[in-house]
Design a protein around this motif. Sequence first.
Motif, PDB file in Angstrom:
ATOM      1  N   UNK A 522       0.891  -1.213   0.068  1.00 36.47           N
ATOM      2  CA  UNK A 522       0.095   0.051   0.032  1.00 36.47           C
ATOM      3  C   UNK A 522       0.759   1.258   0.053  1.00 36.47           C
ATOM      4  N   UNK A 523       1.835   1.074   0.818  1.00 35.62           N
ATOM      5  CA  UNK A 523       2.551   2.407   0.950  1.00 35.62           C
ATOM      6  C   UNK A 523       3.491   2.595  -0.214  1.00 35.62           C
ATOM      7  N   UNK A 524       3.772   1.676  -0.959  1.00 32.26           N
ATOM      8  CA  UNK A 524       4.692   1.853  -2.372  1.00 32.26           C
ATOM      9  C   UNK A 524       3.575   2.207  -3.283  1.00 32.26           C
ATOM     10  N   UNK A 525       2.590   1.814  -3.309  1.00 31.16           N
ATOM     11  CA  UNK A 525       1.289   2.289  -4.048  1.00 31.16           C
ATOM     12  C   UNK A 525       1.081   3.796  -4.097  1.00 31.16           C
ATOM     13  N   UNK A 526       1.129   4.298  -2.901  1.00 30.93           N
ATOM     14  CA  UNK A 526       0.611   5.474  -2.634  1.00 30.93           C
ATOM     15  C   UNK A 526       2.048   6.601  -3.143  1.00 30.93           C
ATOM     16  N   UNK A 527       3.026   5.983  -2.804  1.00 28.16           N
ATOM     17  CA  UNK A 527       4.148   6.860  -3.272  1.00 28.16           C
ATOM     18  C   UNK A 527       4.192   6.890  -4.725  1.00 28.16           C
ATOM     19  N   UNK A 528       3.912   5.901  -5.435  1.00 29.47           N
ATOM     20  CA  UNK A 528       3.906   5.910  -7.063  1.00 29.47           C
ATOM     21  C   UNK A 528       3.161   6.757  -7.539  1.00 29.47           C
ATOM     22  N   UNK A 529       1.588   6.763  -6.953  1.00 24.09           N
ATOM     23  CA  UNK A 529       0.534   7.363  -7.489  1.00 24.09           C
ATOM     24  C   UNK A 529       0.645   8.995  -7.041  1.00 24.09           C
ATOM     25  N   UNK A 530       1.333   9.332  -5.887  1.00 20.13           N
ATOM     26  CA  UNK A 530       1.146  10.353  -5.369  1.00 20.13           C
ATOM     27  C   UNK A 530       2.547  11.476  -5.273  1.00 20.13           C
ATOM     28  N   UNK A 531       3.503  10.831  -5.898  1.00 17.55           N
ATOM     29  CA  UNK A 531       4.896  11.243  -5.523  1.00 17.55           C
ATOM     30  C   UNK A 531       5.522  12.054  -6.735  1.00 17.55           C
ATOM     31  N   UNK A 532       4.430  12.443  -7.404  1.00 21.63           N
ATOM     32  CA  UNK A 532       5.028  13.340  -8.710  1.00 21.63           C
ATOM     33  C   UNK A 532       5.291  12.471  -9.992  1.00 21.63           C
ATOM     34  N   UNK A 533       6.132  12.595 -10.930  1.00 22.02           N
ATOM     35  CA  UNK A 533       6.112  12.029 -12.190  1.00 22.02           C
ATOM     36  C   UNK A 533       6.567  10.578 -11.525  1.00 22.02           C
ATOM     37  N   UNK A 534       6.075   9.430 -12.003  1.00 22.67           N
ATOM     38  CA  UNK A 534       6.207   8.248 -11.404  1.00 22.67           C
ATOM     39  C   UNK A 534       6.598   7.595 -12.843  1.00 22.67           C
ATOM     40  N   UNK A 535       7.974   6.812 -12.941  1.00 30.19           N
ATOM     41  CA  UNK A 535       8.403   5.969 -13.860  1.00 30.19           C
ATOM     42  C   UNK A 535       8.521   4.714 -13.653  1.00 30.19           C
ATOM     43  N   UNK A 536       8.354   3.725 -14.566  1.00 32.69           N
ATOM     44  CA  UNK A 536       8.651   2.218 -14.343  1.00 32.69           C
ATOM     45  C   UNK A 536       9.639   1.760 -15.170  1.00 32.69           C
ATOM     46  N   UNK A 537      10.536   0.932 -14.772  1.00 33.93           N
ATOM     47  CA  UNK A 537      11.549   0.317 -15.585  1.00 33.93           C
ATOM     48  C   UNK A 537      11.520  -1.191 -15.049  1.00 33.93           C
ATOM     49  N   UNK A 538      11.467  -1.959 -16.316  1.00 34.35           N
ATOM     50  CA  UNK A 538      11.342  -3.235 -15.871  1.00 34.35           C
ATOM     51  C   UNK A 538      12.161  -4.216 -16.755  1.00 34.35           C
ATOM     52  N   UNK A 539      12.437  -5.412 -16.342  1.00 31.94           N
ATOM     53  CA  UNK A 539      13.344  -6.189 -17.273  1.00 31.94           C
ATOM     54  C   UNK A 539      12.743  -7.747 -17.196  1.00 31.94           C
ATOM     55  N   UNK A 540      13.747  -8.584 -17.342  1.00 27.79           N
ATOM     56  CA  UNK A 540      13.484  -9.967 -17.658  1.00 27.79           C
ATOM     57  C   UNK A 540      12.599 -10.517 -16.420  1.00 27.79           C
ATOM     58  N   UNK A 541      12.739  -9.860 -15.290  1.00 27.81           N
ATOM     59  CA  UNK A 541      12.124 -10.517 -14.059  1.00 27.81           C
ATOM     60  C   UNK A 541      10.727 -10.144 -14.114  1.00 27.81           C
ATOM     61  N   UNK A 542      10.281  -9.424 -15.084  1.00 23.29           N
ATOM     62  CA  UNK A 542       8.948  -9.352 -15.549  1.00 23.29           C
ATOM     63  C   UNK A 542       8.530 -10.294 -16.521  1.00 23.29           C
ATOM     64  N   UNK A 543       9.063 -10.250 -17.773  1.00 28.06           N
ATOM     65  CA  UNK A 543       8.733 -10.897 -18.882  1.00 28.06           C
ATOM     66  C   UNK A 543       8.897 -12.299 -18.716  1.00 28.06           C
TER      67      UNK A 543
END
Lengths: 966, 67
Positions: A522-543
């Motif tokens: 929940x805390x991470x979600x709030x930070x991403x949604x309300x902390x200003x510009x939120x940028x996601x970087x992902x790699x093969x740990x996703x795909x």
Amino acid sequence: MATVQPIDYGTPERHSDKQITLEVDGRSVTVPEGTSVMRAAILSGAEVPKLCATDSLEPFGSCRLCLVEIEGKRGYPASCTTLVAEGMKVHTQSDKLGQLRRGVVELYLTDHAGSSRAEPEGSGDDDLLRYARELGVDKVRYPTNSSRDHQDAEIDASNPYFEFDATRCIVCSRCVRACDETQGTFALTVDGRGFASMISAGTDSNDFLSSECVSCGACVQACPTEALIEKDVVTKGLPDRIEKTTCAYCGVGCSFDAEMKGGEVIRMVPSKEGKANHGHSCVKGRFAWGYTHHPDRITSPMVRESIYEPWREVGWDEAINFAVERFQSIRERYGRNGLGAITSSRCTNEETYLMQKFARAVFGTNNVDTCARVCHSPTGYGMGSTFGTSAGTQNFDSVEDADVILVIGSNPTDAHPVFASQMKRRLRQGAHLIVADPRAIDLVRSPHIEADYHLQLKPGTNVALINAIAHTILSEGLEDRAFIESRCDIDEYDAWYDFILREENSPEAMAQYTGVPAWKMRAAARLYATGGNGAIYYGLGVTEHSQGSVMVMGMANLCMATGNIGRPGVGLNPMRGQNNVQGSCDMGSFPHEYPGYRHLSTDSVRKIYEKEWDVKLDNEPGFRIPNMIDAATEGEFKGLYIQGEDILQSDPNIKHIAAGLDAMECVVIQDIFLNETASYAHVFLPGSTFLEKDGTFTNAERRINRVRRIQTAPGGYADWEITQMMAQAMGYPMNYSHASEIMDEIARTTPTFAGVSFSKIDALGSVQWPCNDEHPEGTPVMHADTFVRGKGKFMLTPYFATEERANRKFPLLLTTGRILSQYNVGAQTRRTANRHWHDEDVLEIHPSDAETRGITNGTRVAVASRMGETTLHAQVSERMTPGVVYTTFHFPETAANVVTTEFTDWATDCPEYKVTAVEVTPSHTLSEWQKRYMDQRELQQRIADDAQSVRAPETVAADINTEDAE
Amino acid sequence: MIRQVNQIAAYFEVYPEQRAEEGVRGHIQKFMAPTLRQQLLDYVAEGGEGLDPLVLKAARSIEVKTD
């Protein structure tokens, strides 16, 4: 440092709306407010001597060589630390300034060897010696050889690529600052005080190799003297010209100046004007290119009737005719779909385009696939479904505007180190960081950086995590309604809203799967949604999961729901593993689509290629790589042309791959080394490295960069030329005279590349697609006003646990990844001095898991899964979470993919490398598979008249010795 | 193949029935080579044991072009 570099402006460029006009030596110059006097002076054409200043580092003001006179100011201020002011009048040359500068140089020379190592008769790579000559300092009046100087210091040659010679060090701190500011590792410091002070690597032995240094070479490049210098420059002399090209390692795609002497590359220096790397590089790009001259390079085409015979060296005509006769025979007996091709992310766009053209137009089949099948194919599916196309949404520089950086399943400091340095710089400036990874990767806690939240989730639970984050955002009203209503399909959003708000998607419900406490999600979600510009970087740990595509859709949903898409500082950014993953996908390497991600069933698109290629094309999708292998074992697929790929090492379930290859009648390998797959090949065509051909690579930010031929391939041909010869021998007219003509064809037929040409790239340095009439100079940020598909489409993301489960027999979960010094299957980096850092793959295991199994550091362990068993040495590490073990796959002898399963992403068949249930036990011998593998490889890689394999002994994992093998 | 098409169905089952069926059909039609689709249809014709009901429904409208 770099001798053949463009002008060094001394201090970094500043940006300001306010412009300042001043006068330097009588010439007017206008610069942004905040610019240093030094930079303004050099921009005006003046020459300002400097030792501690360089334009990649913040001004330091220590050397006092850059003193100037400023009318109305007392004294002689350092121009590097003095800022411009309106109407300022600066003088860079005067008798007094000359006198002061000579004094400074003379003092420095009291603790300097006084000559160049690279150019004994000149000043070499040493600015101090150059300034001494220019200022007429030919003697030193002060005592030298004092007990406090460093002229008896020994050279630290511990690093395989560069040396540190304290006798030439002026302690200007450029190396320390480069390590801090440019690389962000903070490995170096100044030890001691006053005259005794000296650069230190900060270890007991005080050598670079045993320190925290990551050998990026930024310090060497920054050094104004020859205190830090490349070994090749010492032994071969100074380069005298440059050729610009692009690195062939990871998806950052760094621009390089190949500094040459005659026809030989002396060193690779990252280009200051490179828009992906801004003058920085990593140990691989800067130093690990020696493989291009490795004796393992195959220099002649080879053929053999069966894979159990030795290879026979033949001429090009014989090799190509051998392959073509077999391919034609297969096509006559099994039909066109008995043949297929595999393209490579290590080859250029032009070569990849040509391979898929070869498959479709010459073989007549859509059986063409690429190595992105096993890495980023879910990115294509997920981003295509939601945004409308498969590409990172941002440029790398976008990270400088990010306020919250969410890194999921990506280890940038190891896999994309140059971008990681840029990201770390932004984090040190204060951006927030959330890391979602089963391992405590370096980014979680490194000098001056600490993640706000490390979500140490269990492997295979990404979708549970992303749903929990989305649930928090929606249930707490943190979504961006205005963005959603204006930019997205509202019906799809409403369906997603209802789905995500189900109780089953709440953090409290998902915590049982992810292993991450609900409060933290929940805390991470709030930070991403309300902390200003939120940028996601992902790699093969996703795909590389059975829900890889769903996870990509889940992250895309998150971007849209929070309005974090379509402007600098935000977005969804796939970190591409290899240099041209983006390009190989763009170029139509997948069996269901043409270049530009257009499905081959679309009549209007297919007609473009039918007209351009003058053939009738099939409108049905072809085989993916796993389909090819399955069909081969069933006797229906018989011929395969592979360019630059090693599926026997990189793909899952190696045993099955081997069985499929074994069942084929003609496997043609086009590569630079006799790779693992070549053990099952009938024809080997020697390919070319990035230094040996013209073309383009497209990096992870869609940036198309030029690759330039600066040496000749040992086999004589660039890869595209070999494919062209194959096509001609198959009876298809293919007559390109230069790689640029292939790009012209790509531009003619692909709307997103319509404005791309070699001449445009040469003029602009690089260009990011889409590049067409609408965006003639390319597109740094995508989906700015509208999504490629029109309205953004929220996709539902149900979480399913993978079928691969830990149980009593296989209680641990194995996940795999990469390490900084090695690259992919290691074919290139294993053949360089990078072995010093990583000469075998090891198994990382948590101390508690190790203790209960009697395992300590260095214990040889057997790693057994439901699929197979391999052995390697253990490394006990608290970076792991209990219950999870980790290894890399850089060495074929390790055979990590003997262990990995056949589970794949449902949408794309991307293997689930990241989750394998295993048991780990101490072992005293190699696994049966490893023993058989080594015997078989030796047998199958023999070249006639050679008693031994052509592979150099050092390329074999260091731990495999006679004793082990017995 | 059974596992793969069942996984496709498992994903699309989250959508309303008609869209789920179209999703499965569309995915198979768009990404699976004709020989694989034919194998699926042959298996369905033999009874389709172990296949998700959604796959069986979608299979009714899956097409395979003959060469």
